[in-house]
Design a protein around this motif. Structure first.
Motif, PDB file in Angstrom:
ATOM      1  N   LEU A  50      -7.949  -3.172   5.001  1.00  0.00           N
ATOM      2  CA  LEU A  50      -7.405  -1.822   4.860  1.00  0.00           C
ATOM      3  C   LEU A  50      -7.256  -1.457   3.381  1.00  0.00           C
ATOM      4  CD1 LEU A  50      -6.324   0.498   6.595  1.00  0.00           C
ATOM      5  CD2 LEU A  50      -4.059  -0.457   6.348  1.00  0.00           C
ATOM      6  N   THR A  51      -6.745  -2.409   2.610  1.00  0.00           N
ATOM      7  CA  THR A  51      -6.602  -2.177   1.173  1.00  0.00           C
ATOM      8  C   THR A  51      -7.969  -1.909   0.557  1.00  0.00           C
ATOM      9  OG1 THR A  51      -4.883  -3.840   1.310  1.00  0.00           O
ATOM     10  CG2 THR A  51      -5.471  -3.110  -0.890  1.00  0.00           C
ATOM     11  N   GLU A 111     -15.290   1.997   5.677  1.00  0.00           N
ATOM     12  CA  GLU A 111     -14.956   1.020   6.720  1.00  0.00           C
ATOM     13  C   GLU A 111     -16.100   0.035   6.939  1.00  0.00           C
ATOM     14  OE1 GLU A 111     -11.834   3.573   9.475  1.00  0.00           O
ATOM     15  OE2 GLU A 111     -13.611   2.692  10.399  1.00  0.00           O
ATOM     16  N   LYS A 145      -2.887   6.197  12.477  1.00  0.00           N
ATOM     17  CA  LYS A 145      -4.262   5.709  12.352  1.00  0.00           C
ATOM     18  C   LYS A 145      -4.297   4.391  11.571  1.00  0.00           C
ATOM     19  CE  LYS A 145      -8.648   7.362  10.764  1.00  0.00           C
ATOM     20  NZ  LYS A 145      -9.209   8.219   9.726  1.00  0.00           N
ATOM     21  N   MET A 201       0.833  -1.196   0.000  1.00  0.00           N
ATOM     22  CA  MET A 201       0.000   0.000   0.000  1.00  0.00           C
ATOM     23  C   MET A 201       0.874   1.255   0.000  1.00  0.00           C
ATOM     24  SD  MET A 201      -3.063   0.744   2.614  1.00  0.00           S
ATOM     25  CE  MET A 201      -3.480  -0.989   2.541  1.00  0.00           C
ATOM     26  N   ILE A 231      -3.270 -10.006  11.089  1.00  0.00           N
ATOM     27  CA  ILE A 231      -2.746  -8.871  10.323  1.00  0.00           C
ATOM     28  C   ILE A 231      -3.013  -9.011   8.814  1.00  0.00           C
ATOM     29  CG2 ILE A 231      -0.372  -9.783  10.261  1.00  0.00           C
ATOM     30  CD1 ILE A 231       0.487  -6.765  10.357  1.00  0.00           C
ATOM     31  N   SER A 232      -3.000 -10.236   8.287  1.00  0.00           N
ATOM     32  CA  SER A 232      -3.213 -10.355   6.841  1.00  0.00           C
ATOM     33  C   SER A 232      -4.666 -10.019   6.487  1.00  0.00           C
ATOM     34  CB  SER A 232      -2.804 -11.734   6.323  1.00  0.00           C
ATOM     35  OG  SER A 232      -3.529 -12.723   6.980  1.00  0.00           O
ATOM     36  N   HIS A 274     -15.559   8.107   4.732  1.00  0.00           N
ATOM     37  CA  HIS A 274     -14.564   7.179   5.270  1.00  0.00           C
ATOM     38  C   HIS A 274     -15.228   6.105   6.148  1.00  0.00           C
ATOM     39  CE1 HIS A 274     -10.692   5.723   6.587  1.00  0.00           C
ATOM     40  NE2 HIS A 274     -11.193   5.693   7.808  1.00  0.00           N
ATOM     41  N   LYS A 289      -2.841   1.487  13.613  1.00  0.00           N
ATOM     42  CA  LYS A 289      -3.766   1.063  14.675  1.00  0.00           C
ATOM     43  C   LYS A 289      -4.800   0.098  14.100  1.00  0.00           C
ATOM     44  CE  LYS A 289      -3.922   5.070  17.797  1.00  0.00           C
ATOM     45  NZ  LYS A 289      -4.817   6.171  18.217  1.00  0.00           N
ATOM     46  N   GLN A 290      -5.247   0.376  12.882  1.00  0.00           N
ATOM     47  CA  GLN A 290      -6.246  -0.487  12.261  1.00  0.00           C
ATOM     48  C   GLN A 290      -5.694  -1.875  11.981  1.00  0.00           C
ATOM     49  OE1 GLN A 290      -7.488   2.213   9.015  1.00  0.00           O
ATOM     50  NE2 GLN A 290      -9.503   2.144   9.956  1.00  0.00           N
ATOM     51  N   LEU A 291      -4.379  -1.949  11.801  1.00  0.00           N
ATOM     52  CA  LEU A 291      -3.750  -3.243  11.530  1.00  0.00           C
ATOM     53  C   LEU A 291      -3.372  -3.980  12.811  1.00  0.00           C
ATOM     54  CD1 LEU A 291      -1.409  -2.372   8.531  1.00  0.00           C
ATOM     55  CD2 LEU A 291      -3.574  -3.595   8.462  1.00  0.00           C
ATOM     56  N   ASN A 292      -3.678  -3.376  13.941  1.00  0.00           N
ATOM     57  CA  ASN A 292      -3.367  -3.983  15.243  1.00  0.00           C
ATOM     58  C   ASN A 292      -1.860  -4.196  15.440  1.00  0.00           C
ATOM     59  OD1 ASN A 292      -4.104  -4.865  17.729  1.00  0.00           O
ATOM     60  ND2 ASN A 292      -4.659  -6.943  17.107  1.00  0.00           N
ATOM     61  N   ILE A 293      -1.082  -3.263  14.938  1.00  0.00           N
ATOM     62  CA  ILE A 293       0.369  -3.327  15.128  1.00  0.00           C
ATOM     63  C   ILE A 293       0.669  -2.969  16.595  1.00  0.00           C
ATOM     64  CG2 ILE A 293       2.585  -2.296  14.412  1.00  0.00           C
ATOM     65  CD1 ILE A 293       1.156  -3.915  12.191  1.00  0.00           C
ATOM     66  N   ALA A 296      -6.571  -8.008   8.317  1.00  0.00           N
ATOM     67  CA  ALA A 296      -6.664  -6.566   8.555  1.00  0.00           C
ATOM     68  C   ALA A 296      -6.093  -5.796   7.367  1.00  0.00           C
ATOM     69  CB  ALA A 296      -5.916  -6.197   9.833  1.00  0.00           C
ATOM     70  N   PHE A 297      -5.001  -6.320   6.831  1.00  0.00           N
ATOM     71  CA  PHE A 297      -4.362  -5.653   5.702  1.00  0.00           C
ATOM     72  C   PHE A 297      -5.266  -5.668   4.465  1.00  0.00           C
ATOM     73  CE2 PHE A 297      -1.283  -4.821   2.383  1.00  0.00           C
ATOM     74  CZ  PHE A 297      -0.532  -3.823   2.965  1.00  0.00           C
ATOM     75  N   ILE A 351     -10.642  -0.740   2.086  1.00  0.00           N
ATOM     76  CA  ILE A 351     -11.134   0.574   2.518  1.00  0.00           C
ATOM     77  C   ILE A 351     -10.594   1.670   1.613  1.00  0.00           C
ATOM     78  CG2 ILE A 351     -11.028   2.310   4.373  1.00  0.00           C
ATOM     79  CD1 ILE A 351     -11.057  -0.069   6.365  1.00  0.00           C
ATOM     80  N   LYS A 352      -9.288   1.588   1.314  1.00  0.00           N
ATOM     81  CA  LYS A 352      -8.663   2.603   0.453  1.00  0.00           C
ATOM     82  C   LYS A 352      -9.294   2.585  -0.939  1.00  0.00           C
ATOM     83  CE  LYS A 352      -5.343   3.800   3.409  1.00  0.00           C
ATOM     84  NZ  LYS A 352      -5.682   4.862   4.314  1.00  0.00           N
ATOM     85  N   MET A 389     -10.376   0.420  16.659  1.00  0.00           N
ATOM     86  CA  MET A 389      -9.842   0.719  15.344  1.00  0.00           C
ATOM     87  C   MET A 389      -9.345  -0.521  14.627  1.00  0.00           C
ATOM     88  SD  MET A 389      -8.060   4.282  16.384  1.00  0.00           S
ATOM     89  CE  MET A 389      -7.910   4.811  14.722  1.00  0.00           C
ATOM     90  N   VAL A 390      -8.974  -1.546  15.416  1.00  0.00           N
ATOM     91  CA  VAL A 390      -8.411  -2.754  14.823  1.00  0.00           C
ATOM     92  C   VAL A 390      -9.409  -3.400  13.866  1.00  0.00           C
ATOM     93  CG1 VAL A 390      -7.516  -5.049  15.343  1.00  0.00           C
ATOM     94  CG2 VAL A 390      -6.992  -3.152  16.866  1.00  0.00           C
ATOM     95  N   LEU A 391      -8.992  -3.610  12.630  1.00  0.00           N
ATOM     96  CA  LEU A 391      -9.896  -4.184  11.627  1.00  0.00           C
ATOM     97  C   LEU A 391     -10.006  -5.687  11.781  1.00  0.00           C
ATOM     98  CD1 LEU A 391      -8.711  -2.062   8.604  1.00  0.00           C
ATOM     99  CD2 LEU A 391     -10.931  -1.899   9.726  1.00  0.00           C
ATOM    100  N   ASP A 392      -8.917  -6.313  12.198  1.00  0.00           N
ATOM    101  CA  ASP A 392      -8.937  -7.742  12.465  1.00  0.00           C
ATOM    102  C   ASP A 392      -7.699  -8.108  13.274  1.00  0.00           C
ATOM    103  OD1 ASP A 392     -10.654 -10.166  11.041  1.00  0.00           O
ATOM    104  OD2 ASP A 392      -8.723 -10.788  11.876  1.00  0.00           O
ATOM    105  N   GLN A 439       2.444  -6.239   5.049  1.00  0.00           N
ATOM    106  CA  GLN A 439       2.129  -6.933   6.305  1.00  0.00           C
ATOM    107  C   GLN A 439       3.323  -7.086   7.236  1.00  0.00           C
ATOM    108  OE1 GLN A 439      -0.112 -10.524   5.638  1.00  0.00           O
ATOM    109  NE2 GLN A 439      -0.929  -9.653   3.755  1.00  0.00           N
TER     110      GLN A 439
END
Lengths: 137, 456
Positions: free
Chosen positions: B378-379, B406, A24, A1, B371-372, B402, A27-31, B374-375, B381-382, B365-368, A65
């Protein structure tokens, strides 16, 4: 991305926009919060550096990722002595910049402490490109 | 997601709500959507700040409270009264009269919440000096702020000062006192008069604690009406009841600067109003402010004087409280009243019971967690966001383009919910006008669409 932000010379009032946006997303990726903090602090420092010293520039953010890579590329005076610039407390910031609470000479050392990889390309009279990477794992 | 269910005191009465979407547009955490013509709250995003309650033009947003008659389940009926409550009454009504009338309407004991504020301050100062590595330390006094940090600024949860609030200290104190005097613990009922919804939520599902220290919560507006009616109807009151005033420097605790003023810190800030708090926390998270020791953060403008359940103008409430503190300080100086309160004899006991368990993040805020996944989201969403018009028109039933993106990525909404996309699809003959109307009906309800047709 991929994402880009524009840095405007002398516009300190907007410093932090890019780092907030990066924060932001992460945070959404739960890092892990500590990792987020590191990259955010480093990007903020670099953003302030570019605003203070250069004639403007661009921030490129590349995210996958495993890691986040942020490159701050500016058109500016460049760094004549990189080793010196990496020393804590060394600053070439003008009195005006210092008055605004910036320019304490912590920029580059602070960036280095917060990232996993740091690569600086600089050419006097042309500009500086700082690439930093933070790994998530 | 850490945990999805949290008790919320703010509710929306769907019989009254007509889906004007004002609450949705004003919610600072984007926790509201319009579905079937009614506002609905996402429980995991709501922090109980009460902005929706403030702006609702129809009174559909309400604050659930315990039944007043619950107090009669107890022999000892204690009311924990915040100083802000006294600030509701005009200057000609004395504190002692309010104390007296509260007893007339059914309580056996009245104690001011701020009685324990100095003990709280002592502990806060100790905590700050012992946790220099966690700077800036953030007050946990305002439960809406604690929840805000948990859901939106999870990296700052370790900065929260994990000690109980003054209301808990006072409650623990009075319970112990009554038990020491021979009361059966089962016969003690402690009720707190709350100025806001967040304190109710905090009482019903306390953060960092298994069990609440109080037995019930009464809304400040309800209590004000009961007490004021009694005052208006009966000019006479029991003059033998005296106001058990808290010390002068603690009764302003719940106002802006109340904690900051009492804290031994070099660099601290007192910030009120939720948007101001969010802006500031953003800076704190970016490490933009150096050497910051302590933050007093309150969700309401003018802090608790601006609580959604207070009656009257927040600036006037603030002024009355300030006047009272000034007069009390004068009486203390003249030796007419002592700053030494009975509660201090139990200070050691309170200090022993002061800590709360670790406050955990519960990021909205965590999407999942993966991480994969969530990623991917996120992609998505964009991608979706790039298609949306960025007008934030709210016609899709979400507070912004926005937020819709989401929702779509999380399968809570569809791209065709966007009215611009609908027109586009109609133009390409991929969507009929009837289908568009159906979509609008799902969001805004049958009634609204029907009405427009008839009104024409």
């Amino acid at each position: 991305m991929h994402n880009e932000f524009v840095v405007v010379e002398g516009d300190f009032s907007n410093a932090g926009k890019a780092s907030s946006e990066i924060k932001k997303t992460l945070k959404q990726l739960n890092i892990d919060n500590q990792k987020i903090k590191k990259i955010v602090v480093a990007v903020y420092e670099a953003e302030v550096n570019a605003i203070a010293h250069a004639y403007g520039g661009t921030i490129f953010v590349d995210l996958d990722q495993e890691k986040i890579a942020v490159t701050i590329k500016d058109v500016g005076p460049g760094i004549p002595d990189l080793d010196k610039a990496m020393t804590v407390g060394f600053s070439t910031a003008s009195a005006k910049v210092r008055e605004m609470g910036f320019g304490a000479g912590m920029g580059l050392p602070n960036i280095k402490n917060n990232v996993d990889e740091l690569e600086i390309k600089t050419e006097v009279g042309v500009g500086t490109e700082i690439k930093m990477v933070v790994n998530f794992l | 997601m850490t945990e999805n269910f949290f008790y919320h005191a703010l509710k929306i009465d769907h019989k009254i709500c007509y889906g004007c979407s004002l609450c949705m547009r004003n919610c600072p955490t984007e926790a509201i959507r319009v579905r079937n013509g009614k506002a609905t709250i996402y429980g995991n995003k709501c922090v109980d700040c009460g902005e929706c309650y403030k702006v609702c033009p129809s009174g559909a947003v309400y604050v659930a409270q315990d039944d007043f008659d619950n107090i009669y389940n107890f022999k000892y009926r204690v009311v924990l009264m915040p100083s802000v409550f006294l600030g509701q009454f005009s200057e000609d009504i004395r504190a002692s009269q309010v104390y007296s009338v509260i007893k007339e309407i059914g309580f056996t004991h009245v104690i001011e919440v701020e009685s324990s504020a100095m003990t709280h301050t002592k502990l806060t100062n100790k905590y700050i000096s012992e946790h220099q590595d966690k700077k800036p330390l953030i007050s946990t006094f305002c439960p809406a702020v604690v929840r805000l940090i948990q859901v939106k600024f999870p990296s700052l949860v370790d900065n929260l000062i994990s000690i109980k609030a003054p209301v808990d200290f006072t409650s623990i104190y009075i319970r112990k006192k009554l038990i020491d005097e021979g009361a059966d613990p089962k016969e003690i009922g402690i009720f707190y008069i709350t100025p806001c919804a967040a304190k109710i939520a905090a009482t019903k599902s306390p953060v960092g604690e298994d069990k609440s220290t109080v037995d019930g919560v009464l809304n400040m507006d309800t209590m004000y009406n009961m007490v004021y009616k009694q005052i208006k109807q009966h000019k006479e009151y029991d003059k033998s009841v005296s106001a058990n005033d808290a010390p002068s420097d603690s009764i302003l605790f719940a106002l802006t600067n109340g904690e900051k003023r009492l804290t031994d810190c070099r660099k601290s800030f007192a910030i009120d109003e939720i948007h101001n708090v969010m802006d500031f926390l953003e800076k704190v998270e970016n490490d933009e402010i150096e050497d910051l020791d302590f933050l007093e953060l309150r969700a309401c403008d003018e802090s608790c004087a601006g609580g959604i359940l207070t009656c009257g103008n927040r600036f006037m409430i603030n002024d009355r409280m300030t006047q009272r503190a000034r007069k009390l300080a004068e009486r203390e100086r003249n030796g007419e009243t002592s700053r030494k309160k009975a509660i201090y004899s139990e200070e050691d006991f309170l200090i022993e019971n002061a800590s709360v368990a670790k406050i955990l993040p519960r990021s909205m805020m965590v999407l999942d967690d993966d991480i994969s996944v969530a990623f991917q989201k996120l992609t998505r969403i964009k991608e979706i966001e790039a298609k949306l018009p960025q007008t934030d028109c709210n016609v899709c039933g979400a507070p912004s383009c926005h937020a819709l993106a989401e929702d779509i990525a999380c399968d809570e909404a569809k791209l065709s919910d966007c009215v611009f996309i609908q027109r586009n699809l109609e133009m390409r003959n991929s969507l009929s006008v009837e289908e568009s109307v159906e979509i609008l009906k799902k969001i805004w309800g049958e009634e609204k669409i029907k009405d427009y047709v008839f009104k024409k």
